[in-house]
Design a protein around this motif. Structure first.
Motif, PDB file in Angstrom:
ATOM      1  N   LYS B   3      42.079 -12.062  16.001  1.00 53.63           N
ATOM      2  CA  LYS B   3      43.215 -12.972  16.123  1.00 53.63           C
ATOM      3  C   LYS B   3      42.830 -14.313  16.726  1.00 53.63           C
ATOM      4  CE  LYS B   3      46.798  -9.524  16.931  1.00 53.63           C
ATOM      5  NZ  LYS B   3      47.746  -9.090  17.956  1.00 53.63           N
ATOM      6  N   ILE B   5      44.823 -18.307  17.659  1.00 62.79           N
ATOM      7  CA  ILE B   5      46.107 -18.995  17.806  1.00 62.79           C
ATOM      8  C   ILE B   5      45.954 -20.448  17.386  1.00 62.79           C
ATOM      9  CG2 ILE B   5      47.829 -19.798  19.488  1.00 62.79           C
ATOM     10  CD1 ILE B   5      47.605 -17.136  20.850  1.00 62.79           C
ATOM     11  N   THR B   7      47.780 -24.063  17.311  1.00 63.61           N
ATOM     12  CA  THR B   7      48.892 -24.824  17.890  1.00 63.61           C
ATOM     13  C   THR B   7      48.953 -26.179  17.206  1.00 63.61           C
ATOM     14  OG1 THR B   7      47.371 -25.450  19.659  1.00 63.61           O
ATOM     15  CG2 THR B   7      49.016 -23.786  20.185  1.00 63.61           C
ATOM     16  N   PHE B  58      34.252 -20.266  11.819  1.00 65.26           N
ATOM     17  CA  PHE B  58      35.289 -20.734  12.737  1.00 65.26           C
ATOM     18  C   PHE B  58      35.238 -22.249  12.936  1.00 65.26           C
ATOM     19  CE2 PHE B  58      37.478 -21.545  16.631  1.00 65.26           C
ATOM     20  CZ  PHE B  58      38.493 -20.611  16.667  1.00 65.26           C
ATOM     21  N   GLU B  59      34.023 -22.754  13.142  1.00 66.40           N
ATOM     22  CA  GLU B  59      33.896 -24.186  13.427  1.00 66.40           C
ATOM     23  C   GLU B  59      34.355 -25.029  12.255  1.00 66.40           C
ATOM     24  OE1 GLU B  59      30.333 -25.591  15.332  1.00 66.40           O
ATOM     25  OE2 GLU B  59      30.089 -23.685  16.367  1.00 66.40           O
ATOM     26  N   SER B  62      38.115 -24.952  12.043  1.00 63.86           N
ATOM     27  CA  SER B  62      38.631 -25.777  13.129  1.00 63.86           C
ATOM     28  C   SER B  62      38.575 -27.264  12.750  1.00 63.86           C
ATOM     29  CB  SER B  62      37.803 -25.498  14.382  1.00 63.86           C
ATOM     30  OG  SER B  62      38.101 -26.412  15.379  1.00 63.86           O
ATOM     31  N   ASP B  63      37.455 -27.665  12.139  1.00 65.10           N
ATOM     32  CA  ASP B  63      37.307 -29.072  11.733  1.00 65.10           C
ATOM     33  C   ASP B  63      38.285 -29.452  10.620  1.00 65.10           C
ATOM     34  OD1 ASP B  63      35.382 -29.369  13.619  1.00 65.10           O
ATOM     35  OD2 ASP B  63      33.684 -29.145  12.244  1.00 65.10           O
ATOM     36  N   GLU B  75      48.501 -33.070  16.353  1.00 64.41           N
ATOM     37  CA  GLU B  75      47.263 -32.451  16.843  1.00 64.41           C
ATOM     38  C   GLU B  75      47.265 -30.975  16.467  1.00 64.41           C
ATOM     39  OE1 GLU B  75      44.771 -31.883  20.964  1.00 64.41           O
ATOM     40  OE2 GLU B  75      46.684 -32.959  21.024  1.00 64.41           O
ATOM     41  N   ARG B  77      45.033 -27.449  16.592  1.00 64.95           N
ATOM     42  CA  ARG B  77      43.801 -26.783  17.009  1.00 64.95           C
ATOM     43  C   ARG B  77      43.906 -25.276  16.867  1.00 64.95           C
ATOM     44  NH1 ARG B  77      43.364 -28.725  23.224  1.00 64.95           N
ATOM     45  NH2 ARG B  77      45.480 -29.473  23.245  1.00 64.95           N
ATOM     46  N   GLN B  79      42.219 -21.689  18.397  1.00 63.97           N
ATOM     47  CA  GLN B  79      41.422 -21.100  19.481  1.00 63.97           C
ATOM     48  C   GLN B  79      41.511 -19.586  19.368  1.00 63.97           C
ATOM     49  OE1 GLN B  79      43.976 -23.770  21.984  1.00 63.97           O
ATOM     50  NE2 GLN B  79      42.324 -23.516  23.465  1.00 63.97           N
ATOM     51  N   LEU B  80      40.453 -18.908  19.749  1.00 63.23           N
ATOM     52  CA  LEU B  80      40.517 -17.445  19.744  1.00 63.23           C
ATOM     53  C   LEU B  80      41.625 -16.993  20.705  1.00 63.23           C
ATOM     54  CD1 LEU B  80      36.774 -16.321  19.754  1.00 63.23           C
ATOM     55  CD2 LEU B  80      38.350 -16.446  17.819  1.00 63.23           C
ATOM     56  N   SER B  82      41.643 -14.683  22.672  1.00 70.50           N
ATOM     57  CA  SER B  82      41.160 -14.136  23.949  1.00 70.50           C
ATOM     58  C   SER B  82      41.347 -15.076  25.128  1.00 70.50           C
ATOM     59  CB  SER B  82      39.691 -13.710  23.831  1.00 70.50           C
ATOM     60  OG  SER B  82      38.918 -14.779  23.384  1.00 70.50           O
ATOM     61  N   ILE B  83      41.296 -16.398  24.883  1.00 75.44           N
ATOM     62  CA  ILE B  83      41.452 -17.317  26.021  1.00 75.44           C
ATOM     63  C   ILE B  83      42.855 -17.202  26.615  1.00 75.44           C
ATOM     64  CG2 ILE B  83      41.948 -19.307  24.499  1.00 75.44           C
ATOM     65  CD1 ILE B  83      40.749 -21.087  26.704  1.00 75.44           C
TER      66      ILE B  83
END
Lengths: 452, 90
Positions: B3, B5, B7, B58-59, B62-63, B75, B77, B79-80, B82-83
């Motif tokens: 998973k 997330i 935003t 992933f990278e 993300s880009d 904006e 983004r 993110q995993l 887990s954070i």
């Protein structure tokens, strides 16, 4: 399931309150790199560092991207070089420092620490060679950090080493005149140095540590300050609870990053260091937290009590958030790296004497303090002795990272740039400590060291 | 399941969800949950996605999302999860 408000809180901490992971530090043991031939030893050191840390920076950057949290520094700490180089015929260890510098640059880390000696009870020949090599090593390398442990609670304080380190700091100042004495920003004199510190300039890997290990340092003064803004006027019970909850969240980030780095690099996880480390960025200051508690300026009466509460609450909140806590774990008060400390020093609210009192209740010591260039070696030694005494008696780590700025006088400013910030030159006591420092010998361990 | 997330924060306009989900669909990313609000005129969306079968790494994803965000003036983004889990759940 995570909700929107929690997500936004985390993003807000990262975007607006400077939440970051200060450092992933890989500890690498160099004990197996000792050799009677110094050239061979240096080659082994270079090869081992490049081998172990090959993927450190890349892995750090990947974690940074995937979790969306900045990881400011990737660093390496190594076995104190005096223990490794001592097996060789070398009469100067400057070439070893250069090897560390080259290896660190090859793998792309920000700093490498461990050009160090542990002399709390006495010197070996190698310790003396290393200490005498420090000024040249720091002036001819870029990212090598050095530290010397001159005392601890079990052994007392080696006053010969304290005297010598005053002279080494002056010599380093002379050799780095062109950069306002910057060499001394990379040199720490410790009492009760820890073996798993991820923070520079004092990081080295102790002999009780594994062959390779990952230690992580978090940062978050801005987050704590922001949380306290919401409880203005509340009593200290509320202040403490607020700091604890915030420290918990910050430390969980550190734990997560440490576990991820450890898993991906195939290197055991050592510790998370709970220190609150400021940066010169506006809003990332420990001094501003203290002022948020109700002090007009950091350094006024009440500052020590405020810092004691902060330091304790950070530990209480953080310790539950990490499976292994270690390193220095406390609030840092480096003057030049903290916008609030700089302002307090400039307006005269904060003195070295008050900073010394503050070091009794937090980690780590007199840190990044710029003093006049004409300060004598014996006065610097006496400052080190005072700080070491606080550490020895209170069973805590204390350190001195003090920077005499060549030709500069009280009130002038020294620019170090980057994370090291801006240092106002602070006054020292002008009465002499010459005869005290000239005595030499060893201050015996305190009575409470006899615990067995 | 892995998973992450996503935003999205920025000025509200037509087509933001379309812009994001189009990229997710192209990259074989499954959307598990979406919630959105307008907070003080700011569009705030949170999306929980499964990136296990994602075609890009992933990278790269993300880009691509960040670039799409720039074009839409918001904006974005990823993110995993887990954070957020580690910070807000014991």
């Amino acid at each position: 399931m995570i909700n929107k408000y929690e997500t936004l809180e985390t993003l807000h901490m990262i975007d607006n309150q400077h939440l970051d992971i200060r450092t992933i530090t890989m500890g690498i043991s160099l004990l197996d790199c000792a050799d009677s031939d110094s050239a061979k030893s240096r080659q082994k050191i270079y090869d081992k560092i490049c081998n172990k840390a090959e993927n450190l920076v890349k892995t750090g950057e990947t974690i940074e991207k995937e979790l969306g949290i900045p990881i400011i520094n990737k660093r390496i700490s190594v076995t104190p070089i005096s223990l490794v180089a001592g097996a060789s015929e070398a009469k100067s260890y400057v070439p070893f420092a250069k090897t560390l510098d080259e290896a660190a640059k090859t793998v792309g880390v920000n700093f490498i620490g461990g050009f160090s000696a542990l002399v709390h009870k006495g010197f070996t020949e190698a310790d003396r060679i290393l200490i005498n090599s420090i000024p040249e090593a720091l002036s001819t390398t870029d990212i090598v950090c050095s530290s010397v442990n001159v005392g601890n609670s079990k052994a007392g304080i080696n006053m010969d080493a304290v005297k010598l380190m005053g002279e080494v700091i002056k010599k380093t100042e002379e050799l780095t005149v062109s950069t306002d004495g910057f060499g001394n920003a990379k040199l720490v004199v410790f009492c009760n140095a820890v073996e798993d510190n991820p923070f520079m300039a004092g990081a080295f890997l102790g002999v009780g540590e594994p062959d390779c290990v990952i230690n992580v340092g978090v940062s978050g003064p801005g987050v704590v300050k922001h949380a306290l803004e919401k409880v203005r006027g509340c009593d200290f019970g509320v202040v403490s609870e607020t700091i604890k909850k915030t420290a918990f969240k910050v430390t969980r980030m550190g734990q997560l990053v440490a576990m991820e780095a450890s898993k991906r690099l195939g290197v055991p996880f050592g510790i998370v260091d709970l220190s609150l480390a400021p940066t010169p960025a506006v809003g990332d200051s420990v001094a501003y937290i203290l002022e948020e508690m109700g002090l007009e300026k950091c350094g006024t009466h009440g500052t020590t009590a405020a810092l004691a509460l902060l330091n304790d609450a950070v530990k209480k909140g953080g310790v539950f958030a990490s499976s292994y806590v270690g390193g220095l774990s406390g609030a840092f008060i480096p003057v030049s790296e903290d916008a609030g400390m700089i302002a307090a020093a400039q307006c005269g609210a904060l003195s070295i004497d008050k900073l010394e009192a503050m070091t009794c209740v937090c980690s780590v010591g007199l840190d990044m303090i710029v003093i006049p260039g004409d300060t004598s070696a014996s006065t610097i030694s006496a400052i080190i002795a005072d700080e070491a005494a606080i550490g020895m008696i209170n069973n805590k780590t204390t350190a001195v990272r003090i920077i005499p700025a060549p030709g500069k006088k009280v009130g002038e400013i020294v620019e170090f740039g980057g994370l090291l910030g801006t240092g106002p030159v602070m006054p020292v006591n002008n009465y002499s400590s010459d005869d005290f420092i000239a005595r030499g010998g060893r201050i015996p361990a305190p009575i409470h060291s006899l615990r067995n | 399941m892995k998973k992450a997330i996503i935003t999205v924060i920025g000025k509200d306009k037509v087509g933001i969800i379309y812009g994001v989900t189009k990229i997710l669909s192209e990259n074989n990313v499954n959307v598990l949950d979406i919630s959105q609000t307008i907070l003080q005129g700011m569009f705030t969306m949170m999306m929980i996605v499964d990136i296990e079968k994602c075609d890009s790494n992933f990278e790269a994803l993300s880009d691509i999302l960040a670039k799409e965000g720039q074009e839409m003036g918001v904006e974005i983004r990823i993110q995993l999860e887990s954070i957020f889990e580690s910070m807000h759940r014991i």
